[in-house]
Design a protein around this motif. Structure first.
Motif, PDB file in Angstrom:
ATOM      1  N   LEU A  43      33.990   3.170  39.317  1.00 50.44           N
ATOM      2  CA  LEU A  43      32.708   3.855  39.139  1.00 50.44           C
ATOM      3  C   LEU A  43      32.884   5.331  38.807  1.00 50.44           C
ATOM      4  N   LYS A  44      33.725   6.037  39.556  1.00 52.18           N
ATOM      5  CA  LYS A  44      33.830   7.483  39.332  1.00 52.18           C
ATOM      6  C   LYS A  44      34.396   7.798  37.952  1.00 52.18           C
ATOM      7  N   GLU A  45      35.325   6.951  37.464  1.00 50.50           N
ATOM      8  CA  GLU A  45      35.849   7.169  36.116  1.00 50.50           C
ATOM      9  C   GLU A  45      34.800   6.838  35.068  1.00 50.50           C
ATOM     10  N   ALA A  46      34.009   5.789  35.336  1.00 53.50           N
ATOM     11  CA  ALA A  46      32.934   5.423  34.403  1.00 53.50           C
ATOM     12  C   ALA A  46      31.913   6.557  34.296  1.00 53.50           C
ATOM     13  N   LEU A  47      31.574   7.167  35.426  1.00 53.91           N
ATOM     14  CA  LEU A  47      30.621   8.280  35.418  1.00 53.91           C
ATOM     15  C   LEU A  47      31.198   9.493  34.690  1.00 53.91           C
ATOM     16  N   PHE A  48      32.461   9.749  34.919  1.00 57.70           N
ATOM     17  CA  PHE A  48      33.097  10.873  34.228  1.00 57.70           C
ATOM     18  C   PHE A  48      33.070  10.664  32.709  1.00 57.70           C
ATOM     19  N   LEU A  49      33.411   9.455  32.284  1.00 54.32           N
ATOM     20  CA  LEU A  49      33.417   9.178  30.842  1.00 54.32           C
ATOM     21  C   LEU A  49      32.006   9.133  30.270  1.00 54.32           C
ATOM     22  N   ALA A  50      31.029   8.775  31.100  1.00 57.27           N
ATOM     23  CA  ALA A  50      29.636   8.846  30.644  1.00 57.27           C
ATOM     24  C   ALA A  50      29.263  10.304  30.368  1.00 57.27           C
ATOM     25  N   GLY A  51      29.741  11.211  31.220  1.00 57.17           N
ATOM     26  CA  GLY A  51      29.536  12.633  30.967  1.00 57.17           C
ATOM     27  C   GLY A  51      30.226  13.081  29.694  1.00 57.17           C
ATOM     28  N   PHE A  52      31.429  12.569  29.487  1.00 57.88           N
ATOM     29  CA  PHE A  52      32.191  12.872  28.266  1.00 57.88           C
ATOM     30  C   PHE A  52      31.407  12.419  27.029  1.00 57.88           C
ATOM     31  N   LEU A  53      30.832  11.218  27.112  1.00 54.48           N
ATOM     32  CA  LEU A  53      30.041  10.674  26.005  1.00 54.48           C
ATOM     33  C   LEU A  53      28.818  11.548  25.728  1.00 54.48           C
ATOM     34  N   GLU A  54      28.073  11.889  26.769  1.00 56.70           N
ATOM     35  CA  GLU A  54      26.861  12.695  26.574  1.00 56.70           C
ATOM     36  C   GLU A  54      27.198  14.092  26.062  1.00 56.70           C
ATOM     37  N   ARG A  55      28.292  14.655  26.529  1.00 58.33           N
ATOM     38  CA  ARG A  55      28.688  15.986  26.045  1.00 58.33           C
ATOM     39  C   ARG A  55      28.939  15.961  24.554  1.00 58.33           C
TER      40      ARG A  55
ATOM     41  N   ARG B 265      22.747  18.644  29.200  1.00 58.69           N
ATOM     42  CA  ARG B 265      22.091  18.523  30.504  1.00 58.69           C
ATOM     43  C   ARG B 265      22.313  17.130  31.101  1.00 58.69           C
ATOM     44  N   GLU B 266      22.243  16.113  30.264  1.00 60.72           N
ATOM     45  CA  GLU B 266      22.521  14.759  30.739  1.00 60.72           C
ATOM     46  C   GLU B 266      24.001  14.623  31.127  1.00 60.72           C
TER      47      GLU B 266
ATOM     48  N   GLN C 108      25.809  13.361  34.770  1.00 57.75           N
ATOM     49  CA  GLN C 108      26.840  12.334  34.912  1.00 57.75           C
ATOM     50  C   GLN C 108      28.100  12.908  35.567  1.00 57.75           C
ATOM     51  N   TYR C 109      28.491  14.100  35.153  1.00 65.29           N
ATOM     52  CA  TYR C 109      29.672  14.729  35.744  1.00 65.29           C
ATOM     53  C   TYR C 109      29.474  14.996  37.243  1.00 65.29           C
ATOM     54  N   GLU C 110      28.294  15.482  37.600  1.00 63.50           N
ATOM     55  CA  GLU C 110      28.030  15.761  39.011  1.00 63.50           C
ATOM     56  C   GLU C 110      27.998  14.462  39.817  1.00 63.50           C
ATOM     57  N   ALA C 111      27.493  13.384  39.207  1.00 64.46           N
ATOM     58  CA  ALA C 111      27.513  12.077  39.877  1.00 64.46           C
ATOM     59  C   ALA C 111      28.954  11.603  40.070  1.00 64.46           C
ATOM     60  N   ALA C 112      29.820  11.863  39.075  1.00 64.31           N
ATOM     61  CA  ALA C 112      31.238  11.499  39.202  1.00 64.31           C
ATOM     62  C   ALA C 112      31.885  12.276  40.341  1.00 64.31           C
ATOM     63  N   ARG C 113      31.516  13.559  40.472  1.00 68.61           N
ATOM     64  CA  ARG C 113      32.056  14.367  41.578  1.00 68.61           C
ATOM     65  C   ARG C 113      31.643  13.767  42.929  1.00 68.61           C
ATOM     66  N   ARG C 114      30.366  13.399  43.046  1.00 66.76           N
ATOM     67  CA  ARG C 114      29.889  12.820  44.314  1.00 66.76           C
ATOM     68  C   ARG C 114      30.575  11.496  44.612  1.00 66.76           C
ATOM     69  N   ALA C 115      30.986  10.773  43.560  1.00 62.60           N
ATOM     70  CA  ALA C 115      31.669   9.490  43.750  1.00 62.60           C
ATOM     71  C   ALA C 115      33.148   9.670  44.085  1.00 62.60           C
ATOM     72  N   GLY C 116      33.613  10.925  44.084  1.00 63.97           N
ATOM     73  CA  GLY C 116      35.010  11.177  44.465  1.00 63.97           C
ATOM     74  C   GLY C 116      35.897  11.615  43.335  1.00 63.97           C
ATOM     75  N   ARG C 117      35.346  11.778  42.135  1.00 65.80           N
ATOM     76  CA  ARG C 117      36.155  12.216  40.996  1.00 65.80           C
ATOM     77  C   ARG C 117      36.356  13.723  41.071  1.00 65.80           C
ATOM     78  N   GLY C 118      37.583  14.166  40.980  1.00 67.50           N
ATOM     79  CA  GLY C 118      37.880  15.589  40.956  1.00 67.50           C
ATOM     80  C   GLY C 118      38.813  15.885  39.809  1.00 67.50           C
TER      81      GLY C 118
ATOM     82  N   LEU D 176      32.635  20.429  32.912  1.00 66.40           N
ATOM     83  CA  LEU D 176      31.388  20.948  33.476  1.00 66.40           C
ATOM     84  C   LEU D 176      31.158  22.386  33.040  1.00 66.40           C
ATOM     85  N   ALA D 177      32.225  23.182  33.047  1.00 68.61           N
ATOM     86  CA  ALA D 177      32.107  24.568  32.594  1.00 68.61           C
ATOM     87  C   ALA D 177      31.620  24.618  31.157  1.00 68.61           C
ATOM     88  N   GLU D 178      32.154  23.727  30.328  1.00 67.29           N
ATOM     89  CA  GLU D 178      31.742  23.669  28.920  1.00 67.29           C
ATOM     90  C   GLU D 178      30.257  23.345  28.804  1.00 67.29           C
ATOM     91  N   CYS D 179      29.797  22.385  29.608  1.00 68.49           N
ATOM     92  CA  CYS D 179      28.394  21.990  29.536  1.00 68.49           C
ATOM     93  C   CYS D 179      27.472  23.110  30.020  1.00 68.49           C
TER      94      CYS D 179
END
Length: 837
Positions: A580-592, A598-599, A603-613, A621-624
């Protein structure tokens, strides 16, 4: 330097010289002088023998009758007794004397019966290489705590508490294998360790293939590839049983198999990959068997057995230990270091043994003052990188490192073929071995680069060209066809496959690819911006073994190609796998990459909450936040990324972008020095061009943009696009037209928004106002700030350069005013133009 002294009759000089040429002249000491007196003869022979670590007697009838050869034997015997000479080889050129007729001390030597240069040279090189490996790890200081912990783990006081597996954790190059090798030898009586590299995507079948190559070896490359094909066809249970059997066999031969984390041993949570979990669970059931894992991450092994395997941490050397190591290395190399020199070197080495070796080697060559010179920069690079960067390698040394960094291991014959003719090549190789930058592969005439050096070489020197990869593949193919001596040919066949792939060639019968090779190629092609080939290799890996890694490279490649729908499908597959956390991270990558920043943040913040660091999350995130104008959060996230890895090129580049946005020219230019030190020239020059453009020097921006494109075999689309923009800004309109056409041919539909934007700019510059307005009408639907700026500029140009009716003029002026309001409502950089990744 490890050298061999050849003792021979001058009637055998032709053969001996041929052997010396194959061994490599820097590794050989030949007595070719004509001595005129007894004292000179005595002194000369003593000097030659005393400088040698290997004594080779070419035993022919004439040699055994020679008084000189007899004297050399006596000298060698003395130096063997004093342990200065560590290996003795007797080459029987004829059958004039049986082994039993040689002196007792020579009978214990290695005998080679041949009159052909190649097998004789191979035996001598094997002896030299064994000594080189011993020499590179001979000096061992400190580690008392780690040694005690490791001994307690492998030989506990309570026999019932014994465990078959031990984990060793620490940074690469810090001395993990050396520590294990010494404890395994001294406490467990293992003669040596066998490093079984676990790479991304490895299945249990892949592990079985590698293990068989290490333990059994093969007589030829053809045998190795045929065996690998058989292992690929057996079931996972059979592969597991075979791997366990091979590890047991190795232990019976006095060899400890070590599972070395090369990216595939643990997942991002520290848990073993499925294949490794299977293997460790099987090994844990055999208490009489010892195995070890080496990793740079803290493993979570609680699911392996009832009593989790112990973990021994290997930290950098203390300041005292570092100074002691430097002192011992200096004494070994006859380097006279003052206390202040040693202290300065110790401070810069920072407890990292490879850097200590490099520092003392360079002090021996260039003097302590240069090796200990401080680096004037706001950031101190990694210790080993610092020394290598300070002392520019000779041309032959750099060529060898470039080829070995991209293709390891390689036989000496292949290195000679691909690096071009040079009388100094063997000398260069010897110097690299002395500095522990290159190591021989035991029992072969193959060489591989030391792991900590790979990053430095890829950063400091140009990547191999397609033609150079083709040369490697051609020479390696010939070498494999001629192979007929036992050796670990699986590694060589895999290097052959990867070289063919990088050269754009079809695979060959002796070229072998494991899943990890497809993943490695997918990563390399992705970073080369060759996204279509990256996707093709990721797809091969995914079909063979669907995994987090294969789906990740599929997503990233599809996103870069603008194929957002298949990328989303792969993200959904990751969720099904429980990632899940990798899927959320890549979803952020896709939206970026869709421009929906903003979307992407959600997704990136959701990945962080899921344990992705990790650094990538902070950087993206800085780029966004930068794109949505939230500079405070952008600075916060980039600071977090910088804390994780200060010299990361992406982080430095992003810090420069933020400095440009905040109009902080001093910081931007100061960071450019660091970027040029840590990034490839094409990307560093591209960023310099963006800085020049941001602060108004359009001609300088053009010059650096030109360098960025001309300095790369396949320039990234960002650099290409920036060059077109700089050409337009400096009124090189015809040049811009050619560049934009080239972008369209090379990258086709990639980054369509950028390509359409450039076409709109070109249409404005050429006075094709209707075309410009038509393009910007489509772009404005995306709602991005750059599309607003393009539309505004197209409208302004149409009002100046073409006849427009009063009503239409009024509408266009109103639209320009509305666009100005949008552009002025947030802080953004009109020069950025969304050309950067």
């Amino acid at each position: 330097m490890i050298r061999a002294f050849f003792s021979y009759s001058h009637s055998d000089a032709k053969l001996v010289n041929a052997v010396a040429a194959q061994v490599g002249r820097p590794f050989v000491l030949l007595d070719t002088r004509a001595f005129t007196g007894g004292d000179e003869l005595l002194e000369g022979m003593e000097d030659l023998a005393a400088e040698s670590s290997v004594y080779v007697l070419f035993a022919s009838r004439d040699a055994l009758k020679s008084a000189w050869v007899s004297f050399e034997q006596n000298e060698a015997h003395y130096h063997v007794a004093t342990r200065r000479i560590k290996r003795v080889i007797v080459v029987q050129l004829d059958q004039s004397r049986a082994i039993s007729e040689f002196p007792l001390w020579l009978r214990r030597s290695k005998f080679v019966t041949s009159s052909s240069p190649r097998p004789i040279a191979r035996a001598i090189r094997a002896a030299i290489d064994e000594l080189v490996q011993e020499e590179q790890h001979r000096i061992f200081v400190g580690r008392a705590h780690e040694t005690s912990s490791l001994q307690s783990a492998v030989v506990p006081i309570d026999h019932d508490a014994s465990v078959p597996i031990v984990a060793i954790r620490g940074l690469p190059g810090i001395g993990r294998r050396t520590l294990l090798e010494r404890v395994a030898r001294d406490s467990l009586s293992f003669a040596r360790i066998l490093t079984l590299r676990i790479e991304s995507g490895d299945t249990i079948n892949s592990i079985a293939i590698k293990c068989a190559d290490l333990v059994d070896g093969y007589a030829s490359a053809a045998d190795a590839v045929a065996a690998a094909r058989r292992y690929e066809e057996i079931s996972a249970d059979e592969a597991l049983a075979e791997t366990t059997r091979l590890i047991e066999k190795a232990a019976g031969l006095g060899e400890l198999v070590v599972l070395y984390d090369d990216g595939g041993l643990l997942d991002n949570s520290g848990r073993p990959s499925p294949a490794v979990h299977q293997l460790l669970s099987a090994l844990a059931l055999q208490p009489d068997l010892t195995a070890a894992i080496i990793t740079n991450r803290r493993p979570r092994l609680d699911s392996i057995s009832i009593a989790p395997p112990p973990i021994v941490d290997v930290a950098p050397l203390s300041t005292h230990e570092t100074r002691q190591l430097i002192a011992l290395l200096a004494r070994d190399k006859n380097v006279d270091l003052r206390t202040t020199d040693a202290a300065r070197l110790a401070d810069q080495v920072a407890g990292y043994p490879p850097a200590a070796t490099a520092a003392v080697s360079m002090a021996a060559t260039y003097g302590p003052a240069i090796a200990g010179a401080s680096v004037s920069s706001q950031y101190q690079p990694r210790p080993l990188h610092r020394y290598l960067a300070q002392i520019k390698l000779e041309q032959d040394e750099a060529r060898l490192l470039r080829f070995l960094a991209a293709n390891s291991p390689l036989p000496i014959s292949v290195l000679l073929a691909v690096t071009g003719p040079s009388a100094e090549l063997n000398t260069a190789l010897a110097k690299l071995i002395d500095a522990s930058l290159v190591s021989p592969v035991r029992g072969t005439d193959w060489y591989e680069i030391s792991e900590p050096v790979v990053d430095f070489v890829s950063r400091e020197y140009p990547a191999l060209s397609i033609a150079e990869y083709r040369a490697v593949a051609e020479a390696l193919g010939k070498s494999l066809e001629l192979s007929g001596e036992p050796g670990p040919y699986i590694d060589l066949s895999r290097v052959y496959y990867r070289a063919l792939a990088r050269a754009g060639e079809e695979s060959r019968p002796l070229a072998l690819a494991l899943v990890s090779d497809w993943l490695s190629l997918a990563e390399q092609f992705y970073h080369d911006r060759d996204y279509e080939r990256a996707r093709a290799h990721a797809a091969l890996a995914d079909v063979a073994n669907r995994s987090l890694e294969s789906l990740t490279w599929l997503v990233k490649s599809d996103v870069k190609l603008g194929e957002f729908a298949p990328a989303q499908e792969s993200i959904n597959e990751l969720k099904k796998l429980g990632e899940l956390k990798e899927a959320l991270f890549l979803a952020g990558f896709l939206e970026r990459h869709r421009g929906q920043h903003r979307e992407a943040i959600k997704q990136y913040e959701a990945a962080r909450r899921a344990g992705r660091g990790g650094l990538a999350l902070e950087r993206d995130l800085a780029e966004c936040y930068l794109h949505v104008g939230d500079l405070d959060n952008a600075a916060k996230r980039i600071a977090a990324a910088q804390e994780k890895q200060p010299d990361n090129a992406y982080v430095v580049s992003l810090r420069i972008k933020i400095a440009c946005l905040t109009r902080d020219e001093t910081t931007a230019r100061g960071l450019l020095d660091l970027l040029h030190a840590v990034d490839a020239p094409a990307f560093a020059n591209h960023r310099q061009s963006r800085v020049e453009l941001a602060f108004g020097d359009k001609e300088a921006a053009y010059r650096y943009a030109r360098l960025a494109v001309d300095g790369a075999d396949r320039p990234p689309i960002e650099a290409f696009s920036n060059l077109a923009l700089c050409e337009l800004r400096t009124d090189r309109v015809s040049d811009a037209s050619v560049t934009i056409q080239r972008i369209g041919k090379v990258y086709r539909g990639l980054r369509a928004d950028v390509q359409h934007g450039l076409q709109a700019r070109l249409a404005i510059a050429e006075g094709r106002h209707d075309d410009a307005l038509g393009i910007t009408t489509k772009l404005i639907k995306s709602g991005g700030l750059t599309s607003f700026a393009l539309r505004r500029d197209a409208l302004r140009a149409s009002l100046i350069g073409s006849h427009v009716g009063a009503e239409e003029r009024d509408q266009r002026e109103k639209e320009i005013s509305a666009l100005e309001v949008k552009l002025n409502s947030t802080r953004w950089d009109s020069t950025e133009w969304d050309l950067d990744d």
